[in-house]
Design a protein around this motif. Sequence first.
Motif, PDB file in Angstrom:
ATOM      1  N   ILE A  46       3.213  12.853  53.544  1.00  0.00           N
ATOM      2  CA  ILE A  46       3.958  13.357  54.190  1.00  0.00           C
ATOM      3  C   ILE A  46       3.180  13.333  55.650  1.00  0.00           C
ATOM      4  O   ILE A  46       1.994  13.087  55.731  1.00  0.00           O
ATOM      5  CB  ILE A  46       4.348  15.049  53.952  1.00  0.00           C
ATOM      6  CG1 ILE A  46       2.997  15.730  54.078  1.00  0.00           C
ATOM      7  CG2 ILE A  46       4.970  14.901  52.545  1.00  0.00           C
ATOM      8  CD1 ILE A  46       3.615  17.281  53.959  1.00  0.00           C
ATOM      9  N   LYS A  47       4.227  13.584  56.687  1.00  0.00           N
ATOM     10  CA  LYS A  47       3.458  13.520  57.888  1.00  0.00           C
ATOM     11  C   LYS A  47       3.022  14.963  58.294  1.00  0.00           C
ATOM     12  O   LYS A  47       3.632  16.051  57.565  1.00  0.00           O
ATOM     13  CB  LYS A  47       4.621  13.287  59.107  1.00  0.00           C
ATOM     14  CG  LYS A  47       5.197  11.870  59.097  1.00  0.00           C
ATOM     15  CD  LYS A  47       3.947  10.692  59.323  1.00  0.00           C
ATOM     16  CE  LYS A  47       4.482   9.397  59.458  1.00  0.00           C
ATOM     17  NZ  LYS A  47       3.233   8.503  59.437  1.00  0.00           N
ATOM     18  N   GLU A  74       5.207  17.894  59.056  1.00  0.00           N
ATOM     19  CA  GLU A  74       5.831  18.628  57.968  1.00  0.00           C
ATOM     20  C   GLU A  74       5.330  19.532  57.231  1.00  0.00           C
ATOM     21  O   GLU A  74       5.677  19.981  56.391  1.00  0.00           O
ATOM     22  CB  GLU A  74       6.452  17.508  57.030  1.00  0.00           C
ATOM     23  CG  GLU A  74       7.389  16.383  57.983  1.00  0.00           C
ATOM     24  CD  GLU A  74       7.757  14.890  57.143  1.00  0.00           C
ATOM     25  OE1 GLU A  74       7.380  15.051  55.735  1.00  0.00           O
ATOM     26  OE2 GLU A  74       8.211  14.174  57.772  1.00  0.00           O
ATOM     27  N   ASP A 121       1.666  24.472  51.005  1.00  0.00           N
ATOM     28  CA  ASP A 121       1.529  23.180  50.517  1.00  0.00           C
ATOM     29  C   ASP A 121      -0.053  23.035  49.929  1.00  0.00           C
ATOM     30  O   ASP A 121      -0.785  23.660  50.654  1.00  0.00           O
ATOM     31  CB  ASP A 121       1.631  22.185  51.517  1.00  0.00           C
ATOM     32  CG  ASP A 121       3.236  22.021  51.903  1.00  0.00           C
ATOM     33  OD1 ASP A 121       4.331  22.372  51.065  1.00  0.00           O
ATOM     34  OD2 ASP A 121       3.486  21.530  53.186  1.00  0.00           O
ATOM     35  N   THR A 170      -0.890  11.081  58.427  1.00  0.00           N
ATOM     36  CA  THR A 170      -0.278  11.094  57.148  1.00  0.00           C
ATOM     37  C   THR A 170      -1.348  12.038  56.173  1.00  0.00           C
ATOM     38  O   THR A 170      -2.443  11.677  56.089  1.00  0.00           O
ATOM     39  CB  THR A 170      -0.112   9.511  56.362  1.00  0.00           C
ATOM     40  OG1 THR A 170       0.756   8.943  57.208  1.00  0.00           O
ATOM     41  CG2 THR A 170       0.207   9.839  54.944  1.00  0.00           C
ATOM     42  N   ARG A 176      -1.729  13.797  52.106  1.00  0.00           N
ATOM     43  CA  ARG A 176      -1.144  13.739  50.728  1.00  0.00           C
ATOM     44  C   ARG A 176      -1.171  15.175  50.364  1.00  0.00           C
ATOM     45  O   ARG A 176      -2.172  15.853  50.177  1.00  0.00           O
ATOM     46  CB  ARG A 176      -2.046  12.705  49.987  1.00  0.00           C
ATOM     47  CG  ARG A 176      -1.771  11.531  50.415  1.00  0.00           C
ATOM     48  CD  ARG A 176      -2.384  10.386  49.475  1.00  0.00           C
ATOM     49  NE  ARG A 176      -1.569  10.117  48.295  1.00  0.00           N
ATOM     50  CZ  ARG A 176      -0.713   9.149  48.105  1.00  0.00           C
ATOM     51  NH1 ARG A 176       0.005   8.337  49.397  1.00  0.00           N
ATOM     52  NH2 ARG A 176      -0.089   9.164  47.080  1.00  0.00           N
ATOM     53  N   ALA A 187      11.941  20.447  52.075  1.00  0.00           N
ATOM     54  CA  ALA A 187      11.034  19.260  52.092  1.00  0.00           C
ATOM     55  C   ALA A 187      10.745  18.864  53.329  1.00  0.00           C
ATOM     56  O   ALA A 187      11.173  18.906  54.445  1.00  0.00           O
ATOM     57  CB  ALA A 187      11.666  17.927  51.199  1.00  0.00           C
TER      58      ALA A 187
END
Length: 161
Positions: free
Chosen positions: A94-95, A98, A103, A149, A151, A161
Amino acid sequence: MSVIGQAEGIEHGTITGYKQHIYRKIKPCEDCKKALREDRAAARRGERPERAKPQRTSRRKAAEELDAAAATPVLLPVPPPPQLPDRPEIGVPIKGRELEIGDVIVFLGDHHRIDRFEPYTGSLRAELGEGTRVACSGTWGMTVGPTSTVRILPRPTGDAA
């Protein structure tokens, strides 16, 4: 092969010949001494004939040339990032913008659940972009740019999301 001590090949009657005598450790001949005297006398009178001088670069000029060369950007081709298989255990990409509290970041095989974000105050802000922050999990932290990016483990269904 060394020329030390060898008299053959000397350009007699010239400044170069005099220097060759000195380099080869041979006593200069009269013709070469005369050429040296005439050259020095001409230099004192300001009449020295122009001789080809080796091009030497001062350290300052060499440093300036290196700086100028370093200032010219060299664009190298950047290969695309490797495509990792879509395996949830290694995380989904994901960026950074976000990323949310809760998370779980997958970093070097370890899992870090984000419990807070702190403002980033380091020098990479210009490189990573405005909105760069530090994602924290206890004492662990990771600098995350908005377009970086990251993960993470898949989010449970039902969360945004």
